[in-house]
Design a protein around this motif. Structure first.
Motif, PDB file in Angstrom:
ATOM      1  N   GLU A 110       0.625  -1.199   0.052  1.00 50.33           N
ATOM      2  CA  GLU A 110      -0.106  -0.069  -0.031  1.00 50.33           C
ATOM      3  C   GLU A 110       0.830   0.990  -0.045  1.00 50.33           C
ATOM      4  O   GLU A 110       0.411   2.335  -0.579  1.00 50.33           O
ATOM      5  N   THR A 111       2.178   1.230   0.650  1.00 57.05           N
ATOM      6  CA  THR A 111       2.884   2.318   0.678  1.00 57.05           C
ATOM      7  C   THR A 111       3.524   2.584  -0.822  1.00 57.05           C
ATOM      8  O   THR A 111       3.426   3.449  -1.390  1.00 57.05           O
ATOM      9  N   ASN A 112       4.081   1.380  -1.407  1.00 57.25           N
ATOM     10  CA  ASN A 112       4.847   1.618  -2.509  1.00 57.25           C
ATOM     11  C   ASN A 112       4.057   1.545  -4.006  1.00 57.25           C
ATOM     12  O   ASN A 112       4.477   2.099  -4.790  1.00 57.25           O
ATOM     13  N   THR A 138      10.461   6.607  -7.860  1.00 53.50           N
ATOM     14  CA  THR A 138      11.469   5.908  -7.370  1.00 53.50           C
ATOM     15  C   THR A 138      11.197   4.542  -7.423  1.00 53.50           C
ATOM     16  O   THR A 138      10.450   4.018  -6.569  1.00 53.50           O
ATOM     17  N   GLY A 139      11.781   3.842  -8.473  1.00 54.50           N
ATOM     18  CA  GLY A 139      11.633   2.369  -8.572  1.00 54.50           C
ATOM     19  C   GLY A 139      12.763   1.833  -7.962  1.00 54.50           C
ATOM     20  O   GLY A 139      13.165   2.333  -7.045  1.00 54.50           O
ATOM     21  N   SER A 140      13.309   0.844  -8.531  1.00 53.35           N
ATOM     22  CA  SER A 140      14.476   0.177  -8.117  1.00 53.35           C
ATOM     23  C   SER A 140      15.077  -0.986  -9.140  1.00 53.35           C
ATOM     24  O   SER A 140      14.261  -1.501  -9.834  1.00 53.35           O
ATOM     25  N   ILE A 141      16.480  -1.053  -9.047  1.00 55.33           N
ATOM     26  CA  ILE A 141      16.879  -2.408  -9.868  1.00 55.33           C
ATOM     27  C   ILE A 141      16.241  -3.670  -9.302  1.00 55.33           C
ATOM     28  O   ILE A 141      16.442  -4.374  -9.888  1.00 55.33           O
ATOM     29  N   ALA A 152       7.874  -9.219  -1.648  1.00 52.90           N
ATOM     30  CA  ALA A 152       6.932  -8.530  -1.731  1.00 52.90           C
ATOM     31  C   ALA A 152       7.472  -7.282  -2.155  1.00 52.90           C
ATOM     32  O   ALA A 152       6.992  -6.443  -3.104  1.00 52.90           O
ATOM     33  N   TYR A 153       8.582  -6.926  -1.774  1.00 55.53           N
ATOM     34  CA  TYR A 153       9.225  -5.574  -1.771  1.00 55.53           C
ATOM     35  C   TYR A 153       9.665  -5.777  -3.364  1.00 55.53           C
ATOM     36  O   TYR A 153       9.414  -4.663  -4.136  1.00 55.53           O
ATOM     37  N   LYS A 157       8.426  -3.122  -6.591  1.00 53.75           N
ATOM     38  CA  LYS A 157       9.166  -2.415  -7.304  1.00 53.75           C
ATOM     39  C   LYS A 157       9.400  -2.665  -8.865  1.00 53.75           C
ATOM     40  O   LYS A 157       9.285  -1.819  -9.829  1.00 53.75           O
ATOM     41  N   ALA A 158       9.135  -3.834  -9.130  1.00 51.97           N
ATOM     42  CA  ALA A 158       8.910  -4.360 -10.516  1.00 51.97           C
ATOM     43  C   ALA A 158       7.519  -3.700 -11.099  1.00 51.97           C
ATOM     44  O   ALA A 158       7.605  -3.130 -12.422  1.00 51.97           O
ATOM     45  N   PHE A 159       6.821  -3.426 -10.249  1.00 52.16           N
ATOM     46  CA  PHE A 159       5.513  -3.016 -10.692  1.00 52.16           C
ATOM     47  C   PHE A 159       5.572  -1.364 -10.941  1.00 52.16           C
ATOM     48  O   PHE A 159       5.167  -0.760 -12.127  1.00 52.16           O
TER      49      PHE A 159
END
Length: 263
Positions: A110-112, A138-141, A152-153, A157-159
């Motif tokens: 819900e945050t990301n 801000t995504g992520s590698i 889940a994290y 970030k893929a999403f």
């Protein structure tokens, strides 16, 4: 708040990459609305004011629609257009998925994802009505790798990585740009908060959040679609693109499995 500077909104701005993104904005002619779910956002706001920016801090839980509404309402009281939205708020969570408290898993999602998309849609609609604005997500590698012990994290970030490219394409005929900042492991409180200090990645040397933020801010100002920070991270994403998912998951396990920092 006088209108002598453009207005930027930065979420997750009390510490880490978000703090440094807000600093970049303040140093480059933006006034600020900064948000986080902790009182430290008020201390951060004082730091940004010393850089010449007019700053409105908002303490709100951006994992909730009510928290996002609180932020959006605070922005509305200023009667100023948001020229830049830096959607940086995020949360991590380590350890095996089946061992995690699902309330914490839900908070990551819900945050990301939920809160981030809700805010982007609200401010993005305002930008579209003016046909002007910049959005940095801000995504992520981490989004390139199946996240064993961070499932889940990494999934969230893929999403976000995927979503940012899609939104950018939808807005390609407008004057609104969408940039995805994709850092690797960065020296912030992320790993401590995610209970990952006993892992290999938690104990390893990480990137400087100021360098990550500067790279992301510059990419946003240039209107670039995405930026991966650091040569090592660029190599990792290139390798990930041609590596089987099962192999990537095993590699991630070695970095994120509890106790891996002691091996």
């Amino acid at each position: 708040m006088a209108e002598d500077r453009s207005l930027a909104v930065v979420t997750g701005a009390s510490t880490g990459i978000g703090y440094e993104l807000a600093r970049c904005c303040a140093e480059n002619g933006f006034d600020l609305v900064v948000a986080a779910d902790e009182p430290r956002i008020n201390d951060a706001a004082e730091d940004f004011r010393k850089l010449g920016a007019k700053v409105e801090p908002v303490q709100a839980d951006l994992a909730t629609l009510e928290g996002v509404d609180k932020l959006y309402q605070a922005i509305g009281t200023l009667n100023r257009p948001v020229e830049a939205l830096l959607a940086n708020a995020g949360r991590g969570l380590g350890k095996a998925f089946l061992d995690q408290d699902f309330n914490e898993v839900r908070d990551v999602i819900e945050t990301n994802i939920t809160g981030t998309l809700y805010l982007i849609q609200k401010i993005g609609r305002d930008m579209r009505s003016r046909n002007s604005g910049r959005i940095l997500i801000t995504g992520s590698i981490a989004g390139f790798m199946p996240g064993s012990f961070q499932a889940a994290y990494n999934g969230s970030k893929a999403f976000l990585d995927s979503f940012s490219f899609a939104l950018r394409n939808e807005l390609k005929d407008t004057n609104i740009t969408v940039t995805c900042l994709m850092p690797g492991a960065t020296e912030t409180e992320f790993f401590e908060r995610a209970d990952m200090m006993d892992t290999q990645v938690g104990q390893s040397k990480k990137d400087d959040p100021a360098d990550v933020a500067k790279t992301g801010f510059e990419a946003m100002m240039k209107g670039e679609g995405d930026v991966v920070t650091g040569l090592k991270n660029k190599l990792m994403t290139a390798i990930a693109a041609v590596t089987p998912a099962g192999v990537l998951a095993e590699q991630h396990r070695k970095m994120a499995e509890p106790g891996s920092g002691e091996k």
